[in-house]
Design an enzyme around this catalytic site. Sequence first.
Site, PDB file in Angstrom:
ATOM      1  N   CYS A  88      53.256  15.059  30.035  1.00 51.09           N
ATOM      2  CA  CYS A  88      53.698  15.355  31.403  1.00 51.09           C
ATOM      3  C   CYS A  88      53.921  14.109  32.250  1.00 51.09           C
ATOM      4  O   CYS A  88      53.040  13.240  32.321  1.00 51.09           O
ATOM      5  CB  CYS A  88      52.643  16.177  32.125  1.00 51.09           C
ATOM      6  N   GLY A 116      57.765  15.350  28.824  1.00 57.08           N
ATOM      7  CA  GLY A 116      58.639  16.107  29.708  1.00 57.08           C
ATOM      8  C   GLY A 116      58.553  15.532  31.116  1.00 57.08           C
ATOM      9  O   GLY A 116      57.531  14.946  31.482  1.00 57.08           O
ATOM     10  N   ASN A 269      55.050  19.003  36.232  1.00 61.06           N
ATOM     11  CA  ASN A 269      55.701  18.775  34.932  1.00 61.06           C
ATOM     12  C   ASN A 269      56.621  19.972  34.621  1.00 61.06           C
ATOM     13  O   ASN A 269      56.640  20.946  35.383  1.00 61.06           O
ATOM     14  CB  ASN A 269      54.609  18.591  33.882  1.00 61.06           C
ATOM     15  N   CYS A 271      56.653  22.656  32.696  1.00 61.43           N
ATOM     16  CA  CYS A 271      56.227  24.071  32.634  1.00 61.43           C
ATOM     17  C   CYS A 271      55.364  24.482  33.816  1.00 61.43           C
ATOM     18  O   CYS A 271      54.873  25.617  33.883  1.00 61.43           O
ATOM     19  CB  CYS A 271      55.540  24.331  31.302  1.00 61.43           C
ATOM     20  N   GLY A 272      55.144  23.575  34.782  1.00 65.39           N
ATOM     21  CA  GLY A 272      54.543  23.956  36.065  1.00 65.39           C
ATOM     22  C   GLY A 272      53.038  23.844  36.166  1.00 65.39           C
ATOM     23  O   GLY A 272      52.474  24.043  37.232  1.00 65.39           O
ATOM     24  N   GLU A 273      52.364  23.507  35.046  1.00 69.19           N
ATOM     25  CA  GLU A 273      50.903  23.536  35.082  1.00 69.19           C
ATOM     26  C   GLU A 273      50.285  22.234  35.554  1.00 69.19           C
ATOM     27  O   GLU A 273      49.075  22.173  35.779  1.00 69.19           O
ATOM     28  CB  GLU A 273      50.353  23.903  33.694  1.00 69.19           C
ATOM     29  N   PRO A 418      50.883  25.745  28.366  1.00 67.49           N
ATOM     30  CA  PRO A 418      51.443  26.875  27.606  1.00 67.49           C
ATOM     31  C   PRO A 418      51.040  26.859  26.124  1.00 67.49           C
ATOM     32  O   PRO A 418      50.997  27.900  25.499  1.00 67.49           O
ATOM     33  CB  PRO A 418      52.950  26.700  27.745  1.00 67.49           C
ATOM     34  N   THR A 419      50.779  25.707  25.566  1.00 63.81           N
ATOM     35  CA  THR A 419      50.434  25.516  24.142  1.00 63.81           C
ATOM     36  C   THR A 419      51.455  26.148  23.190  1.00 63.81           C
ATOM     37  O   THR A 419      51.083  26.773  22.192  1.00 63.81           O
ATOM     38  CB  THR A 419      49.010  26.059  23.797  1.00 63.81           C
ATOM     39  N   GLY A 420      52.732  25.952  23.515  1.00 65.70           N
ATOM     40  CA  GLY A 420      53.809  26.501  22.694  1.00 65.70           C
ATOM     41  C   GLY A 420      53.676  26.139  21.213  1.00 65.70           C
ATOM     42  O   GLY A 420      53.720  27.017  20.347  1.00 65.70           O
TER      43      GLY A 420
HETATM   44  O1  CDP Z   1      51.984  22.929  22.540  1.00 69.64           O
HETATM   45  P1  CDP Z   1      52.512  21.607  23.018  1.00 69.64           P
HETATM   46  O2  CDP Z   1      51.468  20.559  23.178  1.00 69.64           O
HETATM   47  O3  CDP Z   1      53.637  21.125  22.161  1.00 69.64           O
HETATM   48  O4  CDP Z   1      53.184  21.814  24.457  1.00 69.64           O
HETATM   49  P2  CDP Z   1      53.045  22.938  25.581  1.00 69.64           P
HETATM   50  O5  CDP Z   1      51.603  23.190  25.895  1.00 69.64           O
HETATM   51  O6  CDP Z   1      53.879  24.114  25.213  1.00 69.64           O
HETATM   52  O7  CDP Z   1      53.705  22.234  26.830  1.00 69.64           O
HETATM   53  C1  CDP Z   1      52.981  21.291  27.606  1.00 69.64           C
HETATM   54  C2  CDP Z   1      53.905  20.372  28.308  1.00 69.64           C
HETATM   55  O8  CDP Z   1      54.593  19.565  27.348  1.00 69.64           O
HETATM   56  C3  CDP Z   1      55.016  21.023  29.097  1.00 69.64           C
HETATM   57  O9  CDP Z   1      54.632  21.492  30.330  1.00 69.64           O
HETATM   58  C4  CDP Z   1      55.967  19.857  29.196  1.00 69.64           C
HETATM   59  O10 CDP Z   1      55.510  18.948  30.166  1.00 69.64           O
HETATM   60  C5  CDP Z   1      55.863  19.236  27.831  1.00 69.64           C
HETATM   61  N1  CDP Z   1      56.924  19.711  26.885  1.00 69.64           N
HETATM   62  C6  CDP Z   1      58.120  19.020  26.786  1.00 69.64           C
HETATM   63  O11 CDP Z   1      58.296  18.047  27.487  1.00 69.64           O
HETATM   64  N2  CDP Z   1      59.107  19.410  25.935  1.00 69.64           N
HETATM   65  C7  CDP Z   1      58.954  20.499  25.170  1.00 69.64           C
HETATM   66  N3  CDP Z   1      59.943  20.865  24.351  1.00 69.64           N
HETATM   67  C8  CDP Z   1      57.758  21.229  25.245  1.00 69.64           C
HETATM   68  C9  CDP Z   1      56.747  20.813  26.112  1.00 69.64           C
END
Ligand code: CDP
Length: 570
Positions: A88, A116, A269, A271-273, A418-420
């Site tokens: 972030c 991001g 950042n 995703c807003g968190e 979000p921990t995508g």
């Molecule tokens: O799970 P991961 O650590 O990959 O990421 P996330 O928890 O989904 O996203 C956390 C932060 O990572 C987001 O708020 C963005 O700041 C950054 N992010 C990004 O820059 N680009 C992406 N494609 C995904 C996340």
Amino acid sequence: MPISENARAVLEKRYLIRDEHGQPTETVDQLFHRVAGAIAAADARFDPKADVDATARTFYDMMTGLDFLPNSPTLMNAGRPLGQLSACFVLPVADSMEDIFDAIKNAALIHKSGGGTGFSFSRLRAKGSTVNSTGGVASGPISFMKVFNAATEAVKQGGTRRGANMGILRVDHPDIMEFIGCKNDTHEINNFNISVGLTEAFMRSVEQGGEYDLVDPATGTVTGTLNARRVFETVVASAWQTGEPGIIFLDRLNRDNPVPSMGEIESTNPCGEQPLLPYEACNLGSINLVTHLKKSGGRYVLDKKKLGDTIRKAVHFLDNVIEVNKYPLDEIDKMTRATRKIGLGVMGFADMLLYMGIPYNSEAGVAQAKEVMELVNAVGHQESEKLAGTRGAFPLFGESIYQNGRPLRNATVTTIAPTGTLSIIAGVSSGVEPVFAYAYIRNVMDNTHLIETNQILKDRLTEAGVYSEELMEQIVEQGSLQHVEGIPEEIRRVFVCAHDVSPIWHVKMQAAFQEYTDNAVSKTVNFPNSATREEVAEVYTLAYKLGCKGTTIYRDGSRDEQVLNIGKVA
Ligand code: CDP
């Protein structure tokens, strides 16, 4: 390591070191050794006699046990030459051609490294105002956002992951109406999430039905007025239609700004968190709640001792990340080390409730959220305080809002991300979101389809003696198991998916986590396709009343290219 094939595939595709032919030159196990070693090494900076190897083993065990994972850039880049470890960033966008294009360049460098970026465009003069040096007219924030977007698009190809941006405009900027609708064409400005920065004065005007002033940021002069209710309704209508813009409550972000002397928080950042000051970066990490359950009297309960241990180790880990991080700009290095913000959060919360037999949309679910997060926040702060004892408080502590209390090593400790990707690696539900779907169809090779079923559900149905493929097909078809015959009532009550949870409960859950989180909570409030604009407005108002720092909503089917689909091929 207890990781699934899916998780292994994700790690192999994006996270492993590769040679010039694109072949991985490390294994998944080596990746975790690389990260653990690089992060533990920071201990030696504070104590030459520190047992760095022992700490590295602790960090390795914590990650490979899937108890805790740092954000993706740390996994990708720790112990490598690039060494950029934060997810972030927020960059300032000042009102000059030079500053605007500096921000674009800096964002490109950050995206290349997997981070991001968030921006407030509120300082840019309004469209149509004068440009002194040329006598021409300014093209306004939205036209520049398109340039940022195009740059992000171009960097996408070569970077470690798709660059993500947040764009924010204050509600009193003269171009606010254009901003609200700037993504109504869903093909526009696609590398941005956008949010309207709402003020408390604005929210009061909405309540009272009054007008409010638009202010040109370049001159500070009032350029006109708008009806607050009408603007609010336009935001709602746009979000109802496309899911964007989101809203953030600027005054609330600034009430929690730990060092107001360094300026105002204008953006978060992507995703807003994570609200941040200009040039500030933050590294996140998430604890997997599922591995912190234990059985007691035949039921699953939270293993508070293990959770406490993990929280302390995770804070230590994240504070070390700040030390060994290689920041893309000197300004970022300086700002980030001055406040030392970290963002520890949780993932697998919905799965945890499933194991405990508690519905997400219930008072008991909300109480569980508070209990977990209160502990993460309290122990997290204790550990930060302990680190301050041996390593010193964060350099700006003396001018922070904490100055009269106990020293802290980190200006913020907790954030819900979000921990995508992390949740895929850990094999659990993402962040604090409810489970999106319990069964879905996955395309495998040669055009055959495979039904993927949530393992916790599968186990429960098998235990109850009612599991069958046909049942799963019905769940896929209906997108929920609420109306599938043959599923015991008790299982139905607990296994609610995102769309079974009414918007009100989504907001209550977000507010419960926010209560014990220094930064903010990543959360999407899901609406069914049939939801009305009034229902969206109600959720915004509730989020404001319950103390959330912002809200993002999504109405099912409102965008063509939806990431997750119920019932259809995923
Ligand atoms: O799970 P991961 O650590 O990959 O990421 P996330 O928890 O989904 O996203 C956390 C932060 O990572 C987001 O708020 C963005 O700041 C950054 N992010 C990004 O820059 N680009 C992406 N494609 C995904 C996340």
